[in-house]
Design a protein around this motif. Structure first.
Motif, mmCIF file in Angstrom:
data_model
loop_
_atom_site.group_PDB
_atom_site.id
_atom_site.type_symbol
_atom_site.label_atom_id
_atom_site.label_comp_id
_atom_site.label_asym_id
_atom_site.label_seq_id
_atom_site.Cartn_x
_atom_site.Cartn_y
_atom_site.Cartn_z
ATOM 1 N N THR A 34 0.660 -1.514 -0.039
ATOM 2 C CA THR A 34 -0.172 0.124 -0.418
ATOM 3 C C THR A 34 0.702 0.856 0.255
ATOM 4 O OG1 THR A 34 -2.051 -1.061 0.938
ATOM 5 C CG2 THR A 34 -1.941 1.416 1.085
ATOM 6 N N LEU A 35 2.340 1.062 0.620
ATOM 7 C CA LEU A 35 2.887 2.314 0.585
ATOM 8 C C LEU A 35 3.172 2.702 -0.239
ATOM 9 C CD1 LEU A 35 4.397 1.618 4.751
ATOM 10 C CD2 LEU A 35 2.426 3.564 3.713
ATOM 11 N N ALA A 36 3.969 1.510 -0.855
ATOM 12 C CA ALA A 36 4.573 1.946 -2.146
ATOM 13 C C ALA A 36 4.243 1.979 -3.827
ATOM 14 C CB ALA A 36 5.353 0.313 -2.738
ATOM 15 N N ASP A 37 2.074 1.887 -3.379
ATOM 16 C CA ASP A 37 1.347 2.102 -4.511
ATOM 17 C C ASP A 37 1.218 4.030 -4.288
ATOM 18 O OD1 ASP A 37 0.769 -0.114 -5.554
ATOM 19 O OD2 ASP A 37 -1.751 -1.098 -4.180
ATOM 20 N N GLY A 38 1.182 3.857 -3.028
ATOM 21 C CA GLY A 38 1.457 5.557 -2.597
ATOM 22 C C GLY A 38 2.463 6.572 -3.274
ATOM 23 N N VAL A 51 14.048 -0.224 -9.058
ATOM 24 C CA VAL A 51 14.991 -1.117 -8.765
ATOM 25 C C VAL A 51 14.157 -3.229 -7.660
ATOM 26 C CG1 VAL A 51 16.201 -0.256 -9.252
ATOM 27 C CG2 VAL A 51 16.097 0.589 -6.793
ATOM 28 N N CYS A 52 14.332 -4.070 -8.143
ATOM 29 C CA CYS A 52 14.164 -5.503 -7.120
ATOM 30 C C CYS A 52 14.409 -6.284 -7.515
ATOM 31 C CB CYS A 52 12.362 -4.824 -7.554
ATOM 32 S SG CYS A 52 12.283 -5.559 -9.788
ATOM 33 N N ASP A 53 14.550 -7.338 -6.563
ATOM 34 C CA ASP A 53 14.783 -8.912 -6.832
ATOM 35 C C ASP A 53 13.616 -9.491 -6.722
ATOM 36 O OD1 ASP A 53 14.800 -8.863 -4.380
ATOM 37 O OD2 ASP A 53 17.103 -8.983 -3.950
ATOM 38 N N ASP A 54 12.740 -9.272 -7.320
ATOM 39 C CA ASP A 54 11.534 -9.944 -6.160
ATOM 40 C C ASP A 54 10.327 -10.603 -7.410
ATOM 41 O OD1 ASP A 54 10.024 -11.443 -3.931
ATOM 42 O OD2 ASP A 54 8.640 -9.934 -5.220
ATOM 43 N N ASP A 55 10.058 -11.480 -8.276
ATOM 44 C CA ASP A 55 8.729 -11.631 -8.957
ATOM 45 C C ASP A 55 7.712 -10.516 -8.751
ATOM 46 O OD1 ASP A 55 10.598 -13.112 -10.228
ATOM 47 O OD2 ASP A 55 10.085 -14.828 -10.188
ATOM 48 N N GLU A 56 7.264 -11.183 -7.356
ATOM 49 C CA GLU A 56 6.021 -10.319 -7.024
ATOM 50 C C GLU A 56 5.837 -8.651 -7.825
ATOM 51 O OE1 GLU A 56 2.876 -10.258 -3.811
ATOM 52 O OE2 GLU A 56 4.459 -10.946 -2.947
ATOM 53 N N SER A 62 5.514 -3.008 -12.909
ATOM 54 C CA SER A 62 4.754 -3.217 -13.825
ATOM 55 C C SER A 62 3.082 -3.262 -14.471
ATOM 56 C CB SER A 62 4.764 -4.447 -14.965
ATOM 57 O OG SER A 62 6.161 -4.939 -15.020
ATOM 58 N N SER A 63 2.211 -3.266 -13.340
ATOM 59 C CA SER A 63 0.672 -3.136 -13.241
ATOM 60 C C SER A 63 0.844 -1.591 -12.709
ATOM 61 C CB SER A 63 0.085 -4.353 -12.035
ATOM 62 O OG SER A 63 0.570 -4.113 -10.558
ATOM 63 N N GLY A 65 2.175 0.487 -13.970
ATOM 64 C CA GLY A 65 3.300 1.463 -15.222
ATOM 65 C C GLY A 65 4.342 2.077 -14.691
ATOM 66 N N ALA A 66 4.897 1.280 -13.923
ATOM 67 C CA ALA A 66 6.320 1.297 -13.873
ATOM 68 C C ALA A 66 7.449 0.698 -14.387
ATOM 69 C CB ALA A 66 6.717 1.704 -11.924
ATOM 70 N N HIS A 67 8.818 1.320 -14.911
ATOM 71 C CA HIS A 67 9.725 -0.244 -14.797
ATOM 72 C C HIS A 67 10.261 -0.515 -14.278
ATOM 73 C CE1 HIS A 67 8.382 3.021 -18.466
ATOM 74 N NE2 HIS A 67 8.424 3.482 -18.162
ATOM 75 N N PRO A 68 9.926 -1.927 -14.054
ATOM 76 C CA PRO A 68 10.932 -2.935 -13.459
ATOM 77 C C PRO A 68 12.260 -2.574 -13.204
ATOM 78 C CG PRO A 68 9.498 -4.177 -14.566
ATOM 79 C CD PRO A 68 9.301 -2.743 -14.458
ATOM 80 N N LEU A 69 13.365 -2.612 -12.374
ATOM 81 C CA LEU A 69 15.362 -3.103 -13.319
ATOM 82 C C LEU A 69 15.520 -4.039 -11.894
ATOM 83 C CD1 LEU A 69 16.209 1.203 -13.766
ATOM 84 C CD2 LEU A 69 15.425 -0.672 -15.212
#
Length: 206
Positions: A34-38, A51-56, A62-63, A65-69
């Motif tokens: 929820t916090l990250a959504d905001g 920036v992430c290292d987790d599939d979820e 992506s859902s 509208g951000a670009h995962p790195l």
């Protein structure tokens, strides 16, 4: 300025470990998301990268509208630095780096200032909740206790114009149970949070 927002997001299932005494694993996961959504919503029309290292987290980004790195096995500082390099390689000239656990992030995109490095410390003036800098003179990530001083000093040593932004909203983050008692959070805490004994303002939530 051609600005990007960069947000490091750890696995939601691993987030908010310091709230273990007051929140269940599922509620900690939901709160982190929820916090990250905001924070992503606060980026508005500014391109946002996670920036992430987790599939979820990658699928969630992506859902939204951000670009995962993908930055596996780099740690927080390595992941942020790698993300900064990726954003610079895409042609952006300025970046805003924000923590993902800011409950009041609406002023996020106002931090960027042409030709300057800007730092927003947390409420204790210890951590760095938000920082922005020109990508031709990037500030290496140095998160952890005392990061605000290290980031500020690194920018000064690099010859950047340094602005310390005092922002009562961006200074707020949620790390510990006591953070949940802040008066400004009465209106923004999700209503599904269970009653938290240390937080008198959440009594009656279901």
């Amino acid at each position: 300025m051609n600005v990007a927002v960069l947000v490091p997001v750890k696995a939601f299932t691993q987030a908010k470990q310091r709230l273990t005494d007051v929140l269940s694993p599922d509620d900690r996961r939901r709160l982190a998301r929820t916090l990250a959504d905001g924070v992503l919503a606060a980026a508005g029309e500014v391109p946002a990268f996670v920036v992430c290292d987790d599939d979820e987290v990658r699928d969630w980004a992506s859902s939204r509208g951000a670009h995962p790195l993908w930055t596996a096995e780099l740690g927080l500082n390595g992941a942020v630095d790698d993300g900064v390099r990726s954003v610079a390689a895409m042609g952006f000239d300025h970046v805003i780096v924000s923590h993902a656990d800011l409950p009041l992030p609406s002023s996020l995109t106002h931090v960027a200032r042409l030709g300057a490095a800007t730092f927003v410390p947390d409420c204790r003036c210890d951590g760095t909740n938000v920082m922005s800098f020109p990508l031709d003179r990037p500030v290496s990530a140095s998160y952890g206790p005392g990061s605000f001083t290290r980031h500020r000093d690194a920018a000064t040593a690099a010859g950047l114009c340094v602005e310390i932004r005092v922002d009562g909203h961006l200074a707020l983050d949620i790390d510990t149970a006591s953070d949940l008692t802040h008066p400004l959070l009465r209106e923004v805490l999700p209503t599904w949070l269970p009653t938290i004994p240390v937080n008198p303002f959440t009594h009656g939530y279901t």
